[in-house]
Structure formats: C-alpha cells, structure tokens
Design an enzyme around this catalytic site. Structure first.
Site, mmCIF file in Angstrom:
data_model
loop_
_atom_site.group_PDB
_atom_site.id
_atom_site.type_symbol
_atom_site.label_atom_id
_atom_site.label_comp_id
_atom_site.label_asym_id
_atom_site.label_seq_id
_atom_site.Cartn_x
_atom_site.Cartn_y
_atom_site.Cartn_z
ATOM 1 N N ASP A 23 0.509 -7.586 1.529
ATOM 2 C CA ASP A 23 0.840 -6.170 1.612
ATOM 3 C C ASP A 23 2.356 -5.951 1.686
ATOM 4 O O ASP A 23 2.841 -5.088 2.401
ATOM 5 C CB ASP A 23 0.167 -5.500 2.808
ATOM 6 N N SER A 83 4.290 2.918 7.910
ATOM 7 C CA SER A 83 4.059 1.762 7.044
ATOM 8 C C SER A 83 5.318 1.394 6.276
ATOM 9 O O SER A 83 5.925 2.237 5.623
ATOM 10 C CB SER A 83 2.947 2.057 6.039
ATOM 11 N N HIS A 132 0.807 -1.211 0.000
ATOM 12 C CA HIS A 132 0.000 0.000 0.000
ATOM 13 C C HIS A 132 0.845 1.269 0.000
ATOM 14 O O HIS A 132 0.341 2.347 -0.332
ATOM 15 C CB HIS A 132 -1.006 -0.001 1.157
#
Length: 511
Positions: free
Chosen positions: A171, A252, A141
C-alpha cells in the site's frame, strides 16, 4: 460500503515476499468525510498532567517535531473519470477507514459521488515530501484509480503530480512534482523504535489541513490480515507500527514521526467500528516503505525475494486449531512459523528445509510469528542470502537460503523484463465455446488476477470480465493477447464485457 475481514485462513499460502508490508485496518475508509484520504533517503485538558516526567520538556519536543514535519506533509487530491460503470477505486478509502453509515448509505453516497462534476476530487489523502526535488511518498489506496493527482503544499501552493509507481502489496506509492528546494523529511530506522515511545501523526484528517496529533507506539510488527482480506494484494506483507495517536480519514499517506521529526512510518489505516478514530492506528514502518520507494526509483518496479515456503503461524491459536482439524494433525501452538510446504523454485527447499521445520530466526531477527517473517524477508531482494534458523525434532539448525523471485530468478528485473501480462496487470483464460454460443460471442478471454492499480484495472476491468478484442483484433487465449501487445507501444484499445453483459471500449497507453 462496509467490508469485513476474510474468515481466518487455516494456514498462510504464498512464499514470504520481500517488499514492504502495507497498512491495514479492519474496515473501509469513509471518503465522504472531507473527501478524505513522501523524504528522499538521507543517512542521515485541564486537571490532567503527566506522572513522573517533565511535561514541559515533552511539549518542547512536540513543538520541534511539529515545526519540522508540517511543511513536508501535503494534501493529495485524487480525480477520477466518472464514466466507469463499476465501483470506484475510492472504495479503497472505505476499506481502510470504514463506512460508519453502513452499506446502504455508503452505496448511495458512492452513486452520488460518481455523478459529481469532473473538477471535484473523488478522494483526498496525505503524502510526505521525501526529497527537495519533489518526490512524495503516500499510500497506494490514496492514488488508486486516479486519472489526475493534485498535490497541495502546506503553504497552499498546488501542483499536478506524476505517479512514478505503486505497490499494492505494501500500500505504498511514489509521486513526483516539478519543484526544487522543498522541505522534506528524513527516514529514521524504524527497527530502533520502542513500544511506549512518543510519536506524532501529521496529515489532513476530515479536511483539517496540517493536523498534528500525539501518542505512543502501542505495538510493533502487527499483522492484521487487511491486505489478504481485501484481495487486491497478490503477495501482501504486514508488519505495522500500531499507535494511539489520533488518525482519521484523510490521514492516509501522512507522516508518523519521532520527537526529532524523523519519519518512522506512513500512516495508513485505523481499526474501528465506526470508521473514525477509536485508539488504534497503523503505519507502514519507514524501513519497509523506504525499500519499496528505492526499488521503484531504481528499477521501475518492486524487487521481491521469496523464501518459497507455505507456512502456519504457530502464534495464532485459532489458525493452528483450524489447520489441525483440516489436516488431522496435532501441531502445538507456540512461537515461530511452521513450514507446511514449498512453492516452485523454492530457495528454502534447495537449502535443506523440510516440511515440519519451525523457522525461529532470519539472520539476527527473531521470528515469533508470520509478521516477523514477513518484515525480515521484506527488506530483501532476489539474489540476497539470508541465514534461516529453524528447529527440527527439537534440535536447532541453520541454513543459508538464496531468495528468488516468483519465476525462480535471482537477479533484479526492470519494466523492460516484464511479460505483457505483467505490464498490463492481468492474466487471461480461454472462454468456453458453449458460453460463446449462448451469449453470441465470436471471441473472448476471461480476465483473472487483475492487479490493483494496473493498466487493465484503470479502465474498469476486474476479475471475470470478458475481453473480446484488443486493438480491434479478436482474442481467444493469453497467447493472442501477448502476440498483439508484444513489442507494441502506443495507445491500446480494449473491448470488454462486464458482469451485466454491457460492452465497453476503453483504452490505455502501453507501459
């Protein structure tokens, strides 16, 4: 934009897939906050104090780990085309960290962001250098939808990165920059971590570069349904490391490390009602992330092995109750995974498992819930054999199961082995003739099962968009698409209609 998890499904569908599980959260990531949101594999507060331990020694450990980790954690800037009329792929940032301002302001910021200059990144995240020659691991992402990825090291040196590969089901993404002699992190064995052990999270939250936070491993093997809820992952696997080290938008793709500075996870998401840290962070375990990266480097794609079962998580009382209501059964909640059915070409069925069996162990790993089963199979590839322990009518038995891919194969595949639709990332259904007549179309197919990050997705096509022509030729079936693009190399032109009836022509290079 704020999204919530899907309603609880009565039972899990899809066979267990090998690959690594991805990070999750219960809400989207807010990319307005600092535009926010990789180790080669070697074997190798005043008035507050700690109770019953040497706090000075712990501090020394933190300093050592921080000095090791910070130089190997990078900032990743995601640049996207502003011309697309659909929602930006950076909605994924909102998905993994939440929109604390609610849908209205989030949508307003999104519209403003889509109109921003092309030299401004759409989003920012973190990454971890995993080899001295520039391989970097991050989240899918973080890189989704990018037409340019910029990597900035902790010393402020900047590089344009090549996206080597991604896996929406976990992911995880792999990038490469052209440099040598870089600092990097080693993968640790995430199976050896213990609940309660100290960990550090290192990343670039809220625009604060090279931020280090400390906490403990709060739980292991967390499955929170984020990937299946979001809908981008066709075969998600979830078995997260939960930590209370502070993680915020921008973290992230960053590192979760032990006190030796070894990589035990890739920070990916938080559970939060505000979009900011509230004590719950989630990371992809390093063993799972490493397997994905090894596959991408060696084969160009992720190798996925399946048991070939549909199942019910007996540890989930609500799921069991919903299943019993739907099926008018009387299954009792407890521990393990209940087999509800089998997919095509099921290795488990061929090995002797039957509906009603309860899987309790894969090889030596206990299976108490679906997350355990996911991670146990997640480290395997097609052709691998696993010992499945199960109970039937109260008696324990075992079966040797050969894992298969979704097509029933037991050998590794490369990009060259993929079909046209697998390469471009979508399937296509014929368009009803009445629809063509009503809307004045002479041709068209409906895009379905569009894969996150695929070539089709990158040009703005999502499920239910209508593809009219490819390379100037009308298409009326999936066979038409395959015939045009089979053995084709070079630039592909796609003419399509969006949900509002607007027609676009976009292109990509055939992978």
């Amino acid at each position: 934009m704020k999204s919530t998890l899907k309603k609880l499904l009565p039972f899990a569908v899809v066979g267990v897939i090998s690959g690594a599980t991805t990070v999750g959260t219960l809400q989207y990531f807010n990319h307005d906050a600092a535009n926010g949101d990789q180790s080669y594999f070697t074997k190798s507060a005043s008035n507050v104090s700690f109770a019953g331990m040497n706090s000075a020694a712990v501090g020394d450990d933190f300093v050592k780990a921080a000095k090791t980790t910070v130089p190997a954690v990078v900032t990743i800037k995601n640049y996207q085309s502003r011309s697309t009329n659909r929602a930006s792929e950076q909605d994924l940032f909102d998905y993994f960290f939440g929109d604390p301002f609610g849908g209205g302001r989030g949508q307003q910021r999104q519209r403003q962001q889509q109109q921003a200059p092309d030299n401004m990144p759409s989003g920012m995240g973190s990454g971890v250098i995993i080899s001295p020659d520039g391989y970097i691991i991050s989240n899918n992402h973080v890189v989704a939808g990018a037409n340019k990825l910029e990597v900035v090291l902790s010393n402020k040196k900047s590089y344009i990165a090549t996206l080597v590969g991604t896996d929406p089901n976990t992911d995880i993404s792999l990038l490469k920059i052209e440099e040598k002699g870089l600092p990097y992190l080693n993968f640790a064995n995430s199976d050896n971590i213990e609940v309660g052990q100290w960990v550090l999270a290192v990343g670039n939250p809220l625009g604060l570069n090279s931020t280090v936070t400390a906490g403990i491993v709060s739980a292991k093997g967390r499955g929170i349904g984020i990937l299946s809820s979001q809908g981008k992952a066709a075969n998600p696997i979830e078995s997260f490391i939960q930590t209370d080290a502070a993680i915020n938008p921008g973290n992230s793709g960053g590192a979760l490390v032990n006190t030796n500075g070894d990589l035990i996870g890739i920070n990916s998401a938080i559970q939060s009602t505000t979009g900011y840290y509230q004590g719950y962070g989630f990371a992809v375990p390093s063993n799972l992330a490493r397997k994905i990266i090894e596959d991408i480097k060696k084969f160009g794609i992720v190798q996925r092995g399946f048991l070939g079962v549909t199942s019910l998580d007996l540890s989930n009382d609500m799921q069991v109750a919903a299943y019993n209501k739907e099926k008018r059964s009387n299954i009792k909640a407890g521990s393990g995974v209940y087999v509800t059915g089998f997919g095509d070409n099921s290795g488990a069925e061929d090995a002797g498992l039957r509906v009603g069996d309860v899987i309790t162990k894969i090889d030596t790993m206990p299976v108490t819930d679906f997350a355990d089963l996911s991670v146990a199979i997640g480290s395997k590839r097609p052709g691998d054999k696993v010992m499945v322990t199960y109970t039937r009518n109260g008696k324990e038995a075992t079966a040797n199961v050969t894992l298969r891919d979704q097509k029933g194969g037991t050998s590794a595949r490369t990009k060259a082995d993929l079909s046209v639709t697998e390469k471009i990332g979508a399937e296509f259904k014929p368009l009803d003739e009445r629809f063509k007549t009503d809307y004045g179309l002479n041709s068209g197919v409906i895009a379905t099962n569009v894969t996150e990050g695929s070539e089709i997705a990158k040009i703005g096509i999502v499920d239910n968009y209508i593809v009219i022509e490819i390379n100037g030729k009308p298409v009326n079936s999936q066979k038409d698409v395959e015939k045009i693009l089979e053995r084709y190399s070079g630039n592909v032109s796609v003419k399509f209609v969006d949900a509002y009836g607007q027609i676009y022509t976009r292109g990509f290079k055939m992978p």
